[in-house]
Design a protein around this motif. Structure first.
Motif, PDB file in Angstrom:
ATOM      1  N   ASN A 297       0.852  -1.089  -0.184  1.00 37.28           N
ATOM      2  CA  ASN A 297      -0.204  -0.133  -0.041  1.00 37.28           C
ATOM      3  C   ASN A 297       0.993   1.334   0.151  1.00 37.28           C
ATOM      4  OD1 ASN A 297      -2.607  -1.353   0.104  1.00 37.28           O
ATOM      5  ND2 ASN A 297      -2.114  -1.951   2.206  1.00 37.28           N
ATOM      6  N   VAL A 298       0.186   2.310  -0.655  1.00 37.00           N
ATOM      7  CA  VAL A 298       0.791   3.395  -0.897  1.00 37.00           C
ATOM      8  C   VAL A 298       0.222   4.658  -0.087  1.00 37.00           C
ATOM      9  CG1 VAL A 298       2.162   5.313  -2.105  1.00 37.00           C
ATOM     10  CG2 VAL A 298       2.192   2.852  -2.802  1.00 37.00           C
TER      11      VAL A 298
ATOM     12  N   PHE B  15      -5.264  11.407  -6.160  1.00 34.82           N
ATOM     13  CA  PHE B  15      -3.922  10.384  -6.001  1.00 34.82           C
ATOM     14  C   PHE B  15      -3.914   9.631  -7.047  1.00 34.82           C
ATOM     15  CE2 PHE B  15      -5.779  11.913  -1.598  1.00 34.82           C
ATOM     16  CZ  PHE B  15      -4.682  12.311  -1.327  1.00 34.82           C
ATOM     17  N   GLN B  16      -2.655   9.497  -7.497  1.00 39.41           N
ATOM     18  CA  GLN B  16      -2.236   8.761  -8.407  1.00 39.41           C
ATOM     19  C   GLN B  16      -1.138   7.599  -8.146  1.00 39.41           C
ATOM     20  OE1 GLN B  16      -2.812  10.050 -12.813  1.00 39.41           O
ATOM     21  NE2 GLN B  16      -2.641  12.205 -11.560  1.00 39.41           N
ATOM     22  N   LEU B  17      -0.996   6.402  -8.580  1.00 42.47           N
ATOM     23  CA  LEU B  17      -0.243   5.446  -8.485  1.00 42.47           C
ATOM     24  C   LEU B  17       0.286   4.739  -9.906  1.00 42.47           C
ATOM     25  CD1 LEU B  17       1.815   3.737  -6.475  1.00 42.47           C
ATOM     26  CD2 LEU B  17      -0.136   2.424  -6.141  1.00 42.47           C
ATOM     27  N   THR B  18       1.401   4.789 -10.104  1.00 41.67           N
ATOM     28  CA  THR B  18       1.699   4.016 -11.481  1.00 41.67           C
ATOM     29  C   THR B  18       2.999   2.963 -11.232  1.00 41.67           C
ATOM     30  OG1 THR B  18       1.130   6.217 -12.516  1.00 41.67           O
ATOM     31  CG2 THR B  18       2.434   4.445 -13.960  1.00 41.67           C
TER      32      THR B  18
ATOM     33  N   TRP C 166      -2.989  14.152  11.550  1.00 36.25           N
ATOM     34  CA  TRP C 166      -2.195  13.567  10.758  1.00 36.25           C
ATOM     35  C   TRP C 166      -3.154  12.398  10.075  1.00 36.25           C
ATOM     36  CZ3 TRP C 166       1.731  15.853   8.329  1.00 36.25           C
ATOM     37  CH2 TRP C 166       2.366  16.780   9.066  1.00 36.25           C
ATOM     38  N   ILE C 167      -3.109  12.309   8.820  1.00 36.67           N
ATOM     39  CA  ILE C 167      -4.134  11.219   8.117  1.00 36.67           C
ATOM     40  C   ILE C 167      -3.234  10.676   7.060  1.00 36.67           C
ATOM     41  CG2 ILE C 167      -6.298  10.790   7.037  1.00 36.67           C
ATOM     42  CD1 ILE C 167      -6.870  11.787   9.656  1.00 36.67           C
ATOM     43  N   LEU C 168      -3.519   9.320   6.985  1.00 38.00           N
ATOM     44  CA  LEU C 168      -2.751   8.592   6.070  1.00 38.00           C
ATOM     45  C   LEU C 168      -3.858   8.371   4.647  1.00 38.00           C
ATOM     46  CD1 LEU C 168      -0.855   5.880   8.008  1.00 38.00           C
ATOM     47  CD2 LEU C 168      -0.160   7.819   7.001  1.00 38.00           C
ATOM     48  N   TYR C 169      -3.747   9.153   3.750  1.00 37.15           N
ATOM     49  CA  TYR C 169      -4.525   8.997   2.451  1.00 37.15           C
ATOM     50  C   TYR C 169      -3.891   7.966   1.478  1.00 37.15           C
ATOM     51  CZ  TYR C 169      -6.957  13.255   4.044  1.00 37.15           C
ATOM     52  OH  TYR C 169      -7.384  14.179   5.023  1.00 37.15           O
ATOM     53  N   HIS C 170      -4.747   7.064   1.432  1.00 41.75           N
ATOM     54  CA  HIS C 170      -4.364   5.657   0.496  1.00 41.75           C
ATOM     55  C   HIS C 170      -4.262   6.073  -1.157  1.00 41.75           C
ATOM     56  CE1 HIS C 170      -5.109   1.537  -1.114  1.00 41.75           C
ATOM     57  NE2 HIS C 170      -3.876   1.788  -0.509  1.00 41.75           N
ATOM     58  N   ALA C 171      -3.087   6.063  -1.551  1.00 39.74           N
ATOM     59  CA  ALA C 171      -2.753   6.257  -3.069  1.00 39.74           C
ATOM     60  C   ALA C 171      -3.259   5.047  -3.670  1.00 39.74           C
ATOM     61  CB  ALA C 171      -1.459   6.976  -3.074  1.00 39.74           C
ATOM     62  N   GLY C 172      -3.126   4.075  -3.407  1.00 39.30           N
ATOM     63  CA  GLY C 172      -3.198   2.762  -4.134  1.00 39.30           C
ATOM     64  C   GLY C 172      -2.426   1.488  -3.805  1.00 39.30           C
ATOM     65  N   THR C 173      -2.541   0.490  -4.200  1.00 38.89           N
ATOM     66  CA  THR C 173      -1.894  -0.725  -3.919  1.00 38.89           C
ATOM     67  C   THR C 173      -1.267  -1.437  -5.193  1.00 38.89           C
ATOM     68  OG1 THR C 173      -3.627  -1.355  -2.294  1.00 38.89           O
ATOM     69  CG2 THR C 173      -2.384  -3.043  -2.991  1.00 38.89           C
ATOM     70  N   PHE C 174      -0.207  -2.144  -5.141  1.00 35.08           N
ATOM     71  CA  PHE C 174       0.512  -2.689  -6.184  1.00 35.08           C
ATOM     72  C   PHE C 174       0.900  -3.964  -5.618  1.00 35.08           C
ATOM     73  CE2 PHE C 174       4.020  -0.127  -4.064  1.00 35.08           C
ATOM     74  CZ  PHE C 174       5.075  -1.020  -3.952  1.00 35.08           C
ATOM     75  N   VAL C 175       1.596  -4.885  -6.463  1.00 28.44           N
ATOM     76  CA  VAL C 175       2.075  -6.262  -6.210  1.00 28.44           C
ATOM     77  C   VAL C 175       3.560  -6.280  -6.812  1.00 28.44           C
ATOM     78  CG1 VAL C 175       1.625  -8.667  -6.477  1.00 28.44           C
ATOM     79  CG2 VAL C 175      -0.588  -7.065  -6.132  1.00 28.44           C
ATOM     80  N   SER C 176       4.198  -6.997  -5.984  1.00 29.66           N
ATOM     81  CA  SER C 176       5.476  -7.322  -6.247  1.00 29.66           C
ATOM     82  C   SER C 176       5.455  -8.960  -6.468  1.00 29.66           C
ATOM     83  CB  SER C 176       6.534  -7.052  -5.316  1.00 29.66           C
ATOM     84  OG  SER C 176       7.782  -7.348  -5.616  1.00 29.66           O
ATOM     85  N   LYS C 177       6.118  -9.409  -7.587  1.00 30.11           N
ATOM     86  CA  LYS C 177       6.060 -10.847  -7.621  1.00 30.11           C
ATOM     87  C   LYS C 177       7.421 -11.600  -7.807  1.00 30.11           C
ATOM     88  CE  LYS C 177       2.091 -10.774 -10.801  1.00 30.11           C
ATOM     89  NZ  LYS C 177       1.485 -11.337 -12.176  1.00 30.11           N
ATOM     90  N   ASP C 178       8.455 -10.738  -7.712  1.00 33.42           N
ATOM     91  CA  ASP C 178       9.607 -11.204  -7.777  1.00 33.42           C
ATOM     92  C   ASP C 178      10.914 -10.228  -6.870  1.00 33.42           C
ATOM     93  OD1 ASP C 178      12.367 -12.360  -8.297  1.00 33.42           O
ATOM     94  OD2 ASP C 178      11.995 -12.630 -10.211  1.00 33.42           O
ATOM     95  N   SER C 179      11.331 -10.671  -6.010  1.00 29.31           N
ATOM     96  CA  SER C 179      12.351  -9.721  -5.021  1.00 29.31           C
ATOM     97  C   SER C 179      13.630  -9.431  -5.787  1.00 29.31           C
ATOM     98  CB  SER C 179      12.651 -10.542  -3.891  1.00 29.31           C
ATOM     99  OG  SER C 179      13.365 -11.782  -4.191  1.00 29.31           O
TER     100      SER C 179
END
Length: 291
Positions: free
Chosen positions: A180-181, A214-217, A235-248
């Motif tokens: 999450n970002v 909010f944008q996440l690319t 202070w608020i944490l505003y969610h910009a988006g979620t991404f997935v990592s498949k390979d470390s």
């Protein structure tokens, strides 16, 4: 057979009993059990006795808790470390885990990395000074304020502006998982008065007219969301988006932004602290992100 076994274990022939104790369990057996527990529970059980403490030091336990690419993460954690003599090879895996749970600055102190103590999930924080902000060098629009409320001890404060863009990016090898970002923002400017925290709302305006975008690319796609900024003085944490990592081993480039570019009105009174990227297992609790 059961009664014979019972008498061997519990009966000493004089009416007393020889009860098995936790300390009688072989360390190797204890270690195999500890491997299935989370790190905080392992540390608690290590206080029980010498056998549990010895078992808790086993490298294979902590290697299973470390991210697959923990060596890359340790390199980042030591990037701004002044101790040139320090070496990861000098540490056992438990000490490596403990070292990575300690927040460490890198990229000239503008970013910070650590592992969540409970889950081992990777967390990153990116200071406002590492973001590209419209008019940030113009004192008519922005001020840099020192504060204990930021892990970087400084925030960017917006007085007033017509066109607002806050952008950033990072290249990093994320362990496999979902991330999450968040943007950490606050309306108003806090300070201490007679030992108490107070919030100055003098410059707050324009945020109730149009939402912030909010944008996440990432290489995997583009996410857009909108939100009105509210809750003055918090202070608020505003969610910009979620991404997935498949390979470390993949070096992922993450881009994120906050914009409010409706020039029909001005907006002001906004504190920009940082951007947080964390494994989805860590959650959204403020305690995860504030010292």
């Amino acid at each position: 057979m059961g009664s014979n076994l019972s008498s061997c274990v519990c009966d000493d022939g004089d009416g007393g009993s020889l009860k098995p104790r936790l300390g009688d369990i072989p360390e190797s057996c204890v270690a195999l059990v500890l491997m299935y527990l989370d790190p905080l529970d392992i540390c608690k059980l290590a206080r029980l006795n010498r056998a549990f403490r010895g078992a808790s030091l086993a490298d294979f336990i902590w290697e299973s808790k470390l991210p697959l690419n923990y060596r890359f993460i340790m390199e980042k954690a030591l990037e701004d470390d002044d101790d040139d003599a320090f070496s990861m090879e000098d540490l056992g895996k438990r000490d490596v885990y403990a070292r990575l749970c300690k927040p460490s600055l890198f990229d000239n102190g503008t970013k910070e990395i650590w592992l969540d103590k409970k889950t081992g999930g990777v967390c990153l924080a990116i200071s406002s000074k590492a973001l590209r902000i419209t008019g940030i060098d113009d004192r008519r629009y922005w001020s840099h304020i020192s504060t204990e409320e930021s892990r970087f001890h400084t925030i960017a404060y917006l007085h007033q502006i017509w066109w607002l863009e806050v952008e950033g990016d990072i290249e990093f090898r994320f362990p496999p998982g979902s991330y999450n970002v968040f943007f950490r923002l606050m309306l108003g400017k806090s300070s201490k008065r007679l030992g108490r925290r107070v919030c100055n709302s003098e410059h707050i305006h324009g945020w109730d007219i149009k939402p912030v975008k909010f944008q996440l690319t990432t290489s995997g796609g583009h996410v857009v969301s909108q939100s009105h900024l509210d809750n003055q003085g918090q202070w608020i944490l505003y969610h910009a988006g979620t991404f997935v990592s498949k390979d470390s081993n993949d070096l992922m480039k993450i881009k994120f932004s906050l914009t409010q570019i409706d020039c029909t009105h001005t907006k002001g009174g906004l504190c920009v602290d940082s951007v947080f990227i964390c494994n989805s297992g860590v959650g959204k609790g403020v305690d995860c992100f504030c010292r």
